[in-house]
Design a protein around this motif. Structure first.
Motif, PDB file in Angstrom:
ATOM      1  N   ASP A  67     -24.913  21.771  41.649  1.00  0.00           N
ATOM      2  CA  ASP A  67     -25.292  23.173  41.815  1.00  0.00           C
ATOM      3  C   ASP A  67     -24.224  23.905  42.632  1.00  0.00           C
ATOM      4  OD1 ASP A  67     -27.103  25.459  41.890  1.00  0.00           O
ATOM      5  OD2 ASP A  67     -27.275  24.966  44.023  1.00  0.00           O
ATOM      6  N   LEU A  68     -23.777  23.259  43.697  1.00  0.00           N
ATOM      7  CA  LEU A  68     -22.744  23.872  44.535  1.00  0.00           C
ATOM      8  C   LEU A  68     -21.451  24.060  43.734  1.00  0.00           C
ATOM      9  CD1 LEU A  68     -21.819  24.612  47.534  1.00  0.00           C
ATOM     10  CD2 LEU A  68     -20.755  22.364  47.482  1.00  0.00           C
ATOM     11  N   PHE A  69     -21.047  23.025  43.000  1.00  0.00           N
ATOM     12  CA  PHE A  69     -19.806  23.101  42.222  1.00  0.00           C
ATOM     13  C   PHE A  69     -19.875  24.213  41.185  1.00  0.00           C
ATOM     14  CE2 PHE A  69     -17.985  18.550  42.781  1.00  0.00           C
ATOM     15  CZ  PHE A  69     -17.901  18.782  44.133  1.00  0.00           C
ATOM     16  N   ALA A  70     -21.054  24.362  40.564  1.00  0.00           N
ATOM     17  CA  ALA A  70     -21.196  25.407  39.563  1.00  0.00           C
ATOM     18  C   ALA A  70     -20.997  26.773  40.220  1.00  0.00           C
ATOM     19  CB  ALA A  70     -22.560  25.319  38.898  1.00  0.00           C
ATOM     20  N   ARG A  71     -21.578  26.935  41.424  1.00  0.00           N
ATOM     21  CA  ARG A  71     -21.478  28.233  42.100  1.00  0.00           C
ATOM     22  C   ARG A  71     -20.053  28.559  42.521  1.00  0.00           C
ATOM     23  NH1 ARG A  71     -24.166  28.972  46.886  1.00  0.00           N
ATOM     24  NH2 ARG A  71     -24.765  26.800  47.109  1.00  0.00           N
ATOM     25  N   ILE A  72     -19.287  27.558  42.949  1.00  0.00           N
ATOM     26  CA  ILE A  72     -17.940  27.876  43.427  1.00  0.00           C
ATOM     27  C   ILE A  72     -16.891  27.747  42.329  1.00  0.00           C
ATOM     28  CG2 ILE A  72     -18.543  27.171  45.772  1.00  0.00           C
ATOM     29  CD1 ILE A  72     -16.883  24.677  45.408  1.00  0.00           C
ATOM     30  N   GLY A  73     -17.315  27.460  41.118  1.00  0.00           N
ATOM     31  CA  GLY A  73     -16.360  27.428  40.011  1.00  0.00           C
ATOM     32  C   GLY A  73     -15.579  26.131  39.890  1.00  0.00           C
ATOM     33  N   ALA A  74     -16.009  25.090  40.620  1.00  0.00           N
ATOM     34  CA  ALA A  74     -15.245  23.833  40.584  1.00  0.00           C
ATOM     35  C   ALA A  74     -15.379  23.119  39.238  1.00  0.00           C
ATOM     36  CB  ALA A  74     -15.691  22.905  41.717  1.00  0.00           C
ATOM     37  N   LEU A  75     -16.511  23.326  38.557  1.00  0.00           N
ATOM     38  CA  LEU A  75     -16.689  22.652  37.260  1.00  0.00           C
ATOM     39  C   LEU A  75     -15.739  23.247  36.224  1.00  0.00           C
ATOM     40  CD1 LEU A  75     -20.578  22.282  37.115  1.00  0.00           C
ATOM     41  CD2 LEU A  75     -18.882  20.538  37.673  1.00  0.00           C
ATOM     42  N   GLU A  76     -15.609  24.565  36.280  1.00  0.00           N
ATOM     43  CA  GLU A  76     -14.671  25.241  35.377  1.00  0.00           C
ATOM     44  C   GLU A  76     -13.246  24.725  35.630  1.00  0.00           C
ATOM     45  OE1 GLU A  76     -12.460  27.629  32.988  1.00  0.00           O
ATOM     46  OE2 GLU A  76     -14.586  27.118  32.835  1.00  0.00           O
TER      47      GLU A  76
END
Ligand code: SF4
Lengths: 102, 375
Positions: A67-76
């Motif tokens: 969830d955190l990664f999705a919010r900070i754009g790390a998954l992209e």
């Protein structure tokens, strides 16, 4: 590239003598090698780095991180198109889109 | 305490911060080793939430940043060969070599591919046996097991047209080098969590004891970083120097034994040059003798590359925690993520890029909401 991302094992198969998984990282599904975490099963969560499962993780911790990664754009950053990102950073728009592998 | 709303659990973040504020009575300098931690610290303004006495020094833990220029130049030379398909992680594309970068080699007609995993590169080699496929194997102990496995697989499956350009680095010798440096101010380390999820923690007690320095294994999410800092400050205030694991959900003392066995099988320890820092003894891995056939440097004879580092770039000092990025005159002027002079500006995990993205040029400005990390 140096971040390791938690994901959920959604399928397991044997390929060329190696145990491989399909792992879901909050929507992006990738092939992951289980050679370093051989006893993991479908439904388990693991920390995955460049296509290799490295440690088991419990579900709550994994989901919070995703969830955190999705919010900070790390998954992209991990799974997005590196060529278009590089082109944007270089300030050039390539004449023909440079294709990623596969 | 401004930006707490940014945290996943603002209440817990506040309790950790309150504890740090209540505990710190003297000035302490902590080095976070991992570039992911640096990024998290700057993005969430953690350094600004800490008491004034607690200073975070950014360490050399960005694999893209520390890959030596010579190795980048070798990669560029191999990637430009007509018979070669060169595979790399995406964040190496814009790391400047002496003259150009991989992105440029591709636009000039080189067959450069971005892969998510080294396994993808091996697959490309199997599908196209007529081409030489080279994978750029960079990274710390977290990445090395993947590259070790892929070479092992290539040999097992008899894939002869695959090779690895190896530039792996190891954290403990870097900690040793930082502690031995003449102007070292570091009094404690936040060790890199995911490195330890592979290697475990048994490389560290001897280092901690010899240098009397607390080493706290820390994750890179904001709350993990705060907890790592909290435990470190407690040790420092009590005069302790232990190895402590603040990232137990992902790190076990023994690490990942299967990965460690594979590393020992495929690689051997070697001296390694770090970009901007210089050679650190025993700080890297190269392919072991039995796997030399898979070494791209041998296969393509790329030796004697001459390198040219921009004179203005002070990334070596940044990587050793001797200066902060904005103390470099080129920062934000001639050096930006679009026109990077050094690798610490081009990599999203680099300290210069983190400062540029989240604090712009103003040291006091809060982290900007719209600044998204770029890779
Ligand atoms: S701001 Fe640019 S030139 Fe200065 S140290 Fe960082 S990368 Fe090098």
């Amino acid at each position: 590239m140096c971040l390791a991302v938690p994901g959920k094992v959604v399928g397991i198969e044997e390929r060329d003598g190696t145990r491989m998984a399909r792992v879901d990282f909050g929507g992006a599904v990738k092939d992951v090698c289980l050679a370093y975490l051989p006893d993991i099963e479908v439904g388990d969560y693991a920390i995955v780095h460049v296509g290799f499962a490295l440690q088991r993780l419990d579900e709550a911790a994994a989901l919070a991180t995703l969830d955190l990664f999705a919010r900070i754009g790390a998954l992209e950053e991990e799974f997005g198109d590196a060529w278009s990102r590089a082109a944007a950073e270089a300030g050039v728009v390539p004449a023909e889109p440079l294709e990623d592998i596969r | 305490m401004k930006y707490l709303a940014e945290f996943q659990d603002p209440g817990l973040a506040r309790r950790l911060l309150d504890d740090i504020h209540a505990t710190a009575t003297r000035p302490w300098a902590l080095m976070e080793v991992c570039g992911g931690q640096t990024h998290s610290i700057i993005r969430h303004g953690i350094d600004q939430l800490l008491p004034e006495q607690v200073e975070l020094i950014h360490g050399p833990g960005c694999p893209v940043c520390v890959t030596p220029l010579e190795m980048i130049d070798k990669a560029l030379a191999v990637a430009a060969l007509p018979e070669v398909t060169f595979c790399s992680f995406g964040d190496m594309l814009r790391v400047p070599g002496s003259g150009r970068d991989l992105f440029r080699v591709k636009s000039e007609g080189g067959d450069v591919r971005v892969v998510y995993s080294p396994l993808d590169a091996l697959e490309i080699a199997r599908r196209d046996p007529g081409r030489q496929v080279v994978f750029f194997g960079i990274g710390f102990e977290t990445t090395a097991p993947a590259n070790a496995m892929v070479v092992h697989q290539a040999r097992r499956l008899g894939v002869r047209n695959f090779s690895l350009l190896v530039s792996h680095v190891r954290v403990p010798p870097a900690i040793e080098a930082i502690m031995r440096a003449p102007h070292c101010r570091v009094q404690a380390f936040l060790a890199a969590g995911h490195v330890c999820s592979v290697m475990g923690t048994d490389e560290y007690p001897e280092l901690a004891a010899r240098h009397k320095v607390p080493i706290v294994v820390t994750g890179f999410e904001p709350l993990d970083v705060l907890e790592g800092i909290r435990r470190t400050v407690h040790q420092l205030e009590r005069g302790e120097h232990r190895v402590d694991n603040a990232y137990a959900r992902a790190v076990r003392a023994e690490g990942n034994p299967a990965a460690r066995r594979m590393l020992a099988e495929v690689f051997e320890v070697t001296d390694r040059a770090w970009r901007g820092i210089g050679t650190i003894p025993a700080s890297g891995w190269r392919l072991a003798h039995a796997y030399r056939d898979f070494d791209a440097e041998h296969r393509f004879g790329v030796t004697g590359v001459t390198t040219e580092e921009p004179a203005a770039c002070r990334s070596g000092e940044v990587l050793q925690g001797l200066i902060k990025p904005r103390e470099c005159a080129a920062f934000g002027t001639t050096c930006t993520p679009r026109t990077p002079l050094g690798a610490t500006m081009v990599s999203s995990e680099g300290a210069c890029a983190a400062y540029y993205l989240y604090r712009r040029l103003d040291p006091a400005a809060p982290p900007s909401k719209e600044a998204a990390p770029v890779g």
